[in-house]
Design a protein around this motif. Sequence first.
Motif, PDB file in Angstrom:
ATOM      1  N   LYS A  94      -8.196  -5.808  31.917  1.00 39.62           N
ATOM      2  CA  LYS A  94      -6.962  -5.020  31.805  1.00 39.62           C
ATOM      3  C   LYS A  94      -6.218  -4.959  33.136  1.00 39.62           C
ATOM      4  O   LYS A  94      -4.991  -5.087  33.182  1.00 39.62           O
ATOM      5  CB  LYS A  94      -7.284  -3.600  31.320  1.00 39.62           C
ATOM      6  N   LYS A  95      -6.977  -4.764  34.219  1.00 36.74           N
ATOM      7  CA  LYS A  95      -6.370  -4.689  35.548  1.00 36.74           C
ATOM      8  C   LYS A  95      -5.665  -6.009  35.871  1.00 36.74           C
ATOM      9  O   LYS A  95      -4.559  -6.027  36.421  1.00 36.74           O
ATOM     10  CB  LYS A  95      -7.471  -4.389  36.582  1.00 36.74           C
ATOM     11  N   ASP A  96      -6.298  -7.109  35.515  1.00 35.12           N
ATOM     12  CA  ASP A  96      -5.703  -8.420  35.769  1.00 35.12           C
ATOM     13  C   ASP A  96      -4.455  -8.626  34.918  1.00 35.12           C
ATOM     14  O   ASP A  96      -3.411  -9.070  35.407  1.00 35.12           O
ATOM     15  CB  ASP A  96      -6.735  -9.520  35.477  1.00 35.12           C
ATOM     16  N   PHE A  97      -4.534  -8.253  33.650  1.00 36.41           N
ATOM     17  CA  PHE A  97      -3.394  -8.424  32.730  1.00 36.41           C
ATOM     18  C   PHE A  97      -2.202  -7.597  33.219  1.00 36.41           C
ATOM     19  O   PHE A  97      -1.068  -8.078  33.242  1.00 36.41           O
ATOM     20  CB  PHE A  97      -3.807  -7.994  31.319  1.00 36.41           C
ATOM     21  N   ALA A  98      -2.473  -6.350  33.628  1.00 33.50           N
ATOM     22  CA  ALA A  98      -1.394  -5.486  34.135  1.00 33.50           C
ATOM     23  C   ALA A  98      -0.797  -6.061  35.411  1.00 33.50           C
ATOM     24  O   ALA A  98       0.424  -6.004  35.625  1.00 33.50           O
ATOM     25  CB  ALA A  98      -1.934  -4.073  34.382  1.00 33.50           C
ATOM     26  N   ALA A  99      -1.643  -6.642  36.269  1.00 35.60           N
ATOM     27  CA  ALA A  99      -1.148  -7.241  37.519  1.00 35.60           C
ATOM     28  C   ALA A  99      -0.269  -8.448  37.222  1.00 35.60           C
ATOM     29  O   ALA A  99       0.773  -8.650  37.858  1.00 35.60           O
ATOM     30  CB  ALA A  99      -2.327  -7.634  38.408  1.00 35.60           C
ATOM     31  N   VAL A 100      -0.663  -9.244  36.244  1.00 35.19           N
ATOM     32  CA  VAL A 100       0.166 -10.396  35.839  1.00 35.19           C
ATOM     33  C   VAL A 100       1.517  -9.886  35.333  1.00 35.19           C
ATOM     34  O   VAL A 100       2.577 -10.407  35.688  1.00 35.19           O
ATOM     35  CB  VAL A 100      -0.555 -11.244  34.764  1.00 35.19           C
ATOM     36  N   GLY A 101       1.479  -8.820  34.528  1.00 32.53           N
ATOM     37  CA  GLY A 101       2.718  -8.261  33.994  1.00 32.53           C
ATOM     38  C   GLY A 101       3.627  -7.674  35.063  1.00 32.53           C
ATOM     39  O   GLY A 101       4.838  -7.561  34.868  1.00 32.53           O
ATOM     40  N   ALA A 102       3.040  -7.288  36.199  1.00 33.43           N
ATOM     41  CA  ALA A 102       3.819  -6.675  37.283  1.00 33.43           C
ATOM     42  C   ALA A 102       4.353  -7.708  38.263  1.00 33.43           C
ATOM     43  O   ALA A 102       4.990  -7.350  39.261  1.00 33.43           O
ATOM     44  CB  ALA A 102       2.952  -5.655  38.026  1.00 33.43           C
ATOM     45  N   MET A 103       4.112  -8.980  37.988  1.00 28.98           N
ATOM     46  CA  MET A 103       4.606 -10.018  38.898  1.00 28.98           C
ATOM     47  C   MET A 103       6.124 -10.005  38.956  1.00 28.98           C
ATOM     48  O   MET A 103       6.795  -9.692  37.978  1.00 28.98           O
ATOM     49  CB  MET A 103       4.104 -11.406  38.445  1.00 28.98           C
ATOM     50  N   ARG A 104       6.659 -10.345  40.123  1.00 29.42           N
ATOM     51  CA  ARG A 104       8.111 -10.374  40.275  1.00 29.42           C
ATOM     52  C   ARG A 104       8.675 -11.537  39.467  1.00 29.42           C
ATOM     53  O   ARG A 104       8.142 -12.626  39.473  1.00 29.42           O
ATOM     54  CB  ARG A 104       8.479 -10.515  41.753  1.00 29.42           C
TER      55      ARG A 104
END
Length: 206
Positions: free
Chosen positions: A116-126
């Motif tokens: 989940k942390k990885d998925f959220a980080a991908v979603g937060a990419m610029r």
Amino acid sequence: MPTLVQAAYTPKKWTLAGLQGISDNTLAVHFGLYEGYVKNTNLLNEQISGKIAAGQVSGADPGFAELTRRLGFEYNGMVLHEYYFDNMTSSANGGPASGALKDALAASYGDFDTWKKDFAAVGAMRGVGWAIAYQDPSNGRISNHWITLHEDGNVAGFKPILVMDVWEHAFLLDYKPAERPKYIEAFFANVDWKAAESRLVTPHTH
Ligand SMILES: [Fe+2]
């Protein structure tokens, strides 16, 4: 003279009123944008078929080339929105409490929270695009991917399991542009984990 098959797509409808943290107004605007992709996919296919029927197919023709290039944008714009709306529900229950999806995520990332942390980080990419958890059908492994616009980064043959729109139109009526992480948390609160789980395929070797 060959007969060209015209397969026009019909926009799908969703009942998603009352999501947590994503307003009905946002959904209404978003459904409208989605319908634009369906319309433009149909239009492109029609225009390309017209060129084929008229014998005007040429890679050197900028008109033909531009229509064909746009297929990736419009088709993925249509299809990814369908996955996205299909993997949300107004009666979400928090997380994949059990089952094949939890097992697949844990097998690939160690545990659900790490995935989940990885998925959220991908979603937060610029940038403008999507976060997608894909399953590799050859080995069952799940991996999170960033998709620029709609078409750059999708892996051919991989199965979309969870699809999150992070274009600003997905949240700008509810959050500021810099508040994308809040939208991502809202998305997680509305995930239909059963729908996501039903997309898993049994790995096959090739
Ligand atoms: Fe969207």
